[in-house]
Design an enzyme around this catalytic site. Structure first.
Site, PDB file in Angstrom:
ATOM      1  N   GLY A  52       0.831  -1.193   0.000  1.00  0.00           N
ATOM      2  CA  GLY A  52       0.000   0.000   0.000  1.00  0.00           C
ATOM      3  C   GLY A  52       0.863   1.240   0.000  1.00  0.00           C
ATOM      4  O   GLY A  52       2.060   1.191   0.305  1.00  0.00           O
ATOM      5  N   SER A  53       0.279   2.380  -0.334  1.00  0.00           N
ATOM      6  CA  SER A  53       1.019   3.627  -0.205  1.00  0.00           C
ATOM      7  C   SER A  53       0.811   4.192   1.198  1.00  0.00           C
ATOM      8  O   SER A  53       0.014   3.683   1.984  1.00  0.00           O
ATOM      9  CB  SER A  53       0.600   4.617  -1.287  1.00  0.00           C
ATOM     10  OG  SER A  53      -0.795   4.766  -1.302  1.00  0.00           O
ATOM     11  N   GLY A  54       1.561   5.244   1.519  1.00  0.00           N
ATOM     12  CA  GLY A  54       1.554   5.795   2.866  1.00  0.00           C
ATOM     13  C   GLY A  54       2.791   5.373   3.647  1.00  0.00           C
ATOM     14  O   GLY A  54       2.963   5.791   4.796  1.00  0.00           O
ATOM     15  N   HIS A  55       3.634   4.547   3.040  1.00  0.00           N
ATOM     16  CA  HIS A  55       4.854   4.059   3.698  1.00  0.00           C
ATOM     17  C   HIS A  55       6.111   4.631   3.055  1.00  0.00           C
ATOM     18  O   HIS A  55       7.206   4.098   3.246  1.00  0.00           O
ATOM     19  CB  HIS A  55       4.908   2.535   3.644  1.00  0.00           C
ATOM     20  CG  HIS A  55       3.708   1.853   4.193  1.00  0.00           C
ATOM     21  ND1 HIS A  55       3.326   2.011   5.503  1.00  0.00           N
ATOM     22  CD2 HIS A  55       2.782   1.046   3.623  1.00  0.00           C
ATOM     23  CE1 HIS A  55       2.220   1.304   5.718  1.00  0.00           C
ATOM     24  NE2 HIS A  55       1.860   0.717   4.587  1.00  0.00           N
ATOM     25  N   LYS A 103       5.584  -8.649   1.919  1.00  0.00           N
ATOM     26  CA  LYS A 103       5.461  -8.544   3.369  1.00  0.00           C
ATOM     27  C   LYS A 103       4.212  -9.329   3.750  1.00  0.00           C
ATOM     28  O   LYS A 103       3.253  -9.397   2.986  1.00  0.00           O
ATOM     29  CB  LYS A 103       5.333  -7.076   3.804  1.00  0.00           C
ATOM     30  CG  LYS A 103       6.550  -6.240   3.420  1.00  0.00           C
ATOM     31  CD  LYS A 103       6.512  -4.830   3.986  1.00  0.00           C
ATOM     32  CE  LYS A 103       5.294  -4.027   3.580  1.00  0.00           C
ATOM     33  NZ  LYS A 103       4.980  -4.029   2.116  1.00  0.00           N
ATOM     34  N   ASP A 108      -1.932  -8.643   0.326  1.00  0.00           N
ATOM     35  CA  ASP A 108      -0.773  -8.712  -0.561  1.00  0.00           C
ATOM     36  C   ASP A 108      -0.576 -10.136  -1.080  1.00  0.00           C
ATOM     37  O   ASP A 108      -0.351 -10.364  -2.271  1.00  0.00           O
ATOM     38  CB  ASP A 108       0.505  -8.285   0.177  1.00  0.00           C
ATOM     39  CG  ASP A 108       0.561  -6.779   0.469  1.00  0.00           C
ATOM     40  OD1 ASP A 108      -0.445  -6.092   0.199  1.00  0.00           O
ATOM     41  OD2 ASP A 108       1.595  -6.315   0.971  1.00  0.00           O
ATOM     42  N   HIS A 217       0.271   0.034  10.004  1.00  0.00           N
ATOM     43  CA  HIS A 217      -1.049   0.539   9.623  1.00  0.00           C
ATOM     44  C   HIS A 217      -1.868   0.856  10.865  1.00  0.00           C
ATOM     45  O   HIS A 217      -3.083   0.940  10.819  1.00  0.00           O
ATOM     46  CB  HIS A 217      -1.800  -0.494   8.786  1.00  0.00           C
ATOM     47  CG  HIS A 217      -0.990  -1.074   7.686  1.00  0.00           C
ATOM     48  ND1 HIS A 217      -0.280  -2.237   7.836  1.00  0.00           N
ATOM     49  CD2 HIS A 217      -0.746  -0.628   6.433  1.00  0.00           C
ATOM     50  CE1 HIS A 217       0.354  -2.500   6.706  1.00  0.00           C
ATOM     51  NE2 HIS A 217       0.095  -1.547   5.849  1.00  0.00           N
TER      52      HIS A 217
END
Lengths: 329, 329
Positions: A52-55, A103, A108, A217
């Site tokens: 996901g994005s945000g990392h 991960k 995922d 998250h």
């Protein structure tokens, strides 16, 4: 406070990627797939990551010489779709097969398994490894078994160096798995984060409280506890890691990873505290990396990852890499 | 919220530096002087920077091949003392003289002027340049005339490359001054920061408000305004810069600098917005750097710096450098 530098929240991932490839002209972007890849195609085993994005800078920041070849970027804290992952596999493929570094998050893994089938229909050989470095909890909100967190960056580096020196797919996979087996991480969160477009955080941390082992998250960790001194935090974190894998009298690589909202000053203070704990436990730090390597938007906090090193890992760790977020020469 | 990863606040700078040199073993630390320097001594003009701490990775993060030789680190947001600066000058001196890159803050300038006299008594030739890239305000809390902010990183890079190629002191100074003349910056702050040891911030920003042109120590800017979209912010920032120096139809280097608490995602969204403004103004971005280069602890916000490029600057910008916070090869 919900103040973010953005336009329409629904465009934030696309606009971020547009800015990313504008700044990193050596990379290319398959826009409709939200997939970023190297431009230059070398004949070697391809390496793919997804998440996901945000990392940020994970994972697109690790694309480049000596690390990854392509990354599929999901929505905020959400897995990329099978067709995105397939696109990344195709972009990374040079005819020598592709290793996908996952991960351990259910979404995922599920979407990857579909993408793998599709890729194999195109006669691309695909293998995978699953990072589960977080010693905090056994099962979690988004994972069966342990979560993968910042220690993943070591796997990208080690597998990337092995692929760059011309190893075959099976060999790169064996080395990546060996790295995973020698990496452990633990995080602490001091503050929360708010997803763009939402008005409030999905979880809370009290005024003088931290959460030991919270996921990237905001998934629950081991326990909430009072904020202690950096020295005590370093001891608590290393002790928890050592309960799981004994790094004493070993040489290690260390990653002190900021979650996004914690200043470098604090990360380096924690580094000094870790130095004392390492001295006590006779852990020799061969390489120490400090910075925002895998974040949770503006979350305050950090994680510590250790990787036990042998001669092979030292050689691979020291090999040059040149990516937006990690450069070793 | 006053939650920080630290021990006793009075030790935070020393502990940060201890962690810093533990992680960056290629650098050395003169502990009692809070001065960090390269270990390897090459015969070339020495380059020194100085400033308060709380702006990490500035400036110690820019020590290394192709950039700075030594940095004197002050207390939080406070100038280093003359003896600290003298120590940095001594550590950087290889017999070819030392150029000190100052940011325009009264305390820095005053303490430097004393250190310069002391160094000259030791027969070290010392020259200086003063960065004043911030177009926000003419005079400020800590400066007469414009403040120096993140555009300083470009000066480190350009002067560092010029010194590395063997130029003499006067030549390095001329090139550094030429860089300064071609750099302009403007910042926006979305949130505040709290000095370690204090209970509350020294300044406030309202719920849905930002401050245009706030300094990196929370000094007042141009005006408070409502938070707008990234596209509008990019226009406002570039317009303010262009009022001061006309970059239209020029090639530029761009630095999109996070102030510490703003996630990379937002910095890259702003980058995409800047791309649009550049297209409209026919500004060609030769190199774009995005990240936390000069911070204000955990402050949310960012700055944009532009440097007009000629062939000399492009050559110097592209030369390799290898420092903790900036690596180009």
């Amino acid at each position: 406070m919900v103040k973010k530098i953005m336009n329409d929240p629904k465009d934030i991932v696309d606009e971020m990627l547009e800015g990313f490839v504008f700044a990193h002209k050596e990379l290319q972007w398959f826009k409709e797939y939200r997939t970023v890849a190297v431009k230059e195609r070398k004949e070697k085993v391809g390496l793919v990551a997804l998440g996901g994005s945000g990392h940020e800078p994970a994972h697109a920041g690790y694309i480049g010489e000596g690390m990854l070849d392509a990354v599929a970027v999901g929505n905020l804290f959400a897995s990329p779709s099978p067709d995105q992952i397939l696109k990344a596999i195709e972009a990374a493929n040079r005819g020598k097969g592709v290793l996908v570094i996952l991960k351990n998050y259910s979404g995922d893994l599920m979407n990857f398994s579909i993408a793998k089938e599709l890729a194999e229909e195109e006669n691309i050989r695909v293998e995978s490894v699953v990072v589960k470095d977080d010693v905090a909890v056994q099962d979690s909100t988004y994972s069966t078994g342990r979560r993968g967190i910042a220690g993943t960056v070591f796997v990208h580096k080690i597998a990337g160096a092995r692929a760059a020196e011309g190893a075959e797919l099976e060999e790169v996979k064996v080395t990546a798995q060996k790295a995973i087996d020698h990496i452990r991480s633990i995080g602490i969160s001091l503050g929360t984060c708010i997803l763009p477009g939402l008005k409030k955080p999905g979880f809370y941390i009290g005024e003088n409280e931290i959460e030991l082992g919270m996921g990237i998250h905001g998934e629950p960790g081991i326990r909430k506890m009072e904020l202690k001194s950096a020295n005590e935090l370093a001891e608590t974190m290393v002790d928890r890691i050592l309960e799981d894998l004994d790094y004493r009298k070993q040489e290690v690589a260390v990653l002190i990873n900021g979650l996004g909202g914690t200043p470098q000053m604090e990360l380096y203070v924690l580094t000094a505290s870790l130095k004392k704990v390492f001295a006590r436990e006779e852990i020799a730090a061969y390489r120490v990396m400090v910075g925002n390597y895998m974040t949770s938007l503006e979350m305050a906090g950090c994680s510590v990852s250790l990787m036990e090193l042998d001669e092979e890992f030292k050689r691979l760790l020291d090999k040059p890499c040149m990516t937006p977020a990690l450069r070793i020469q």
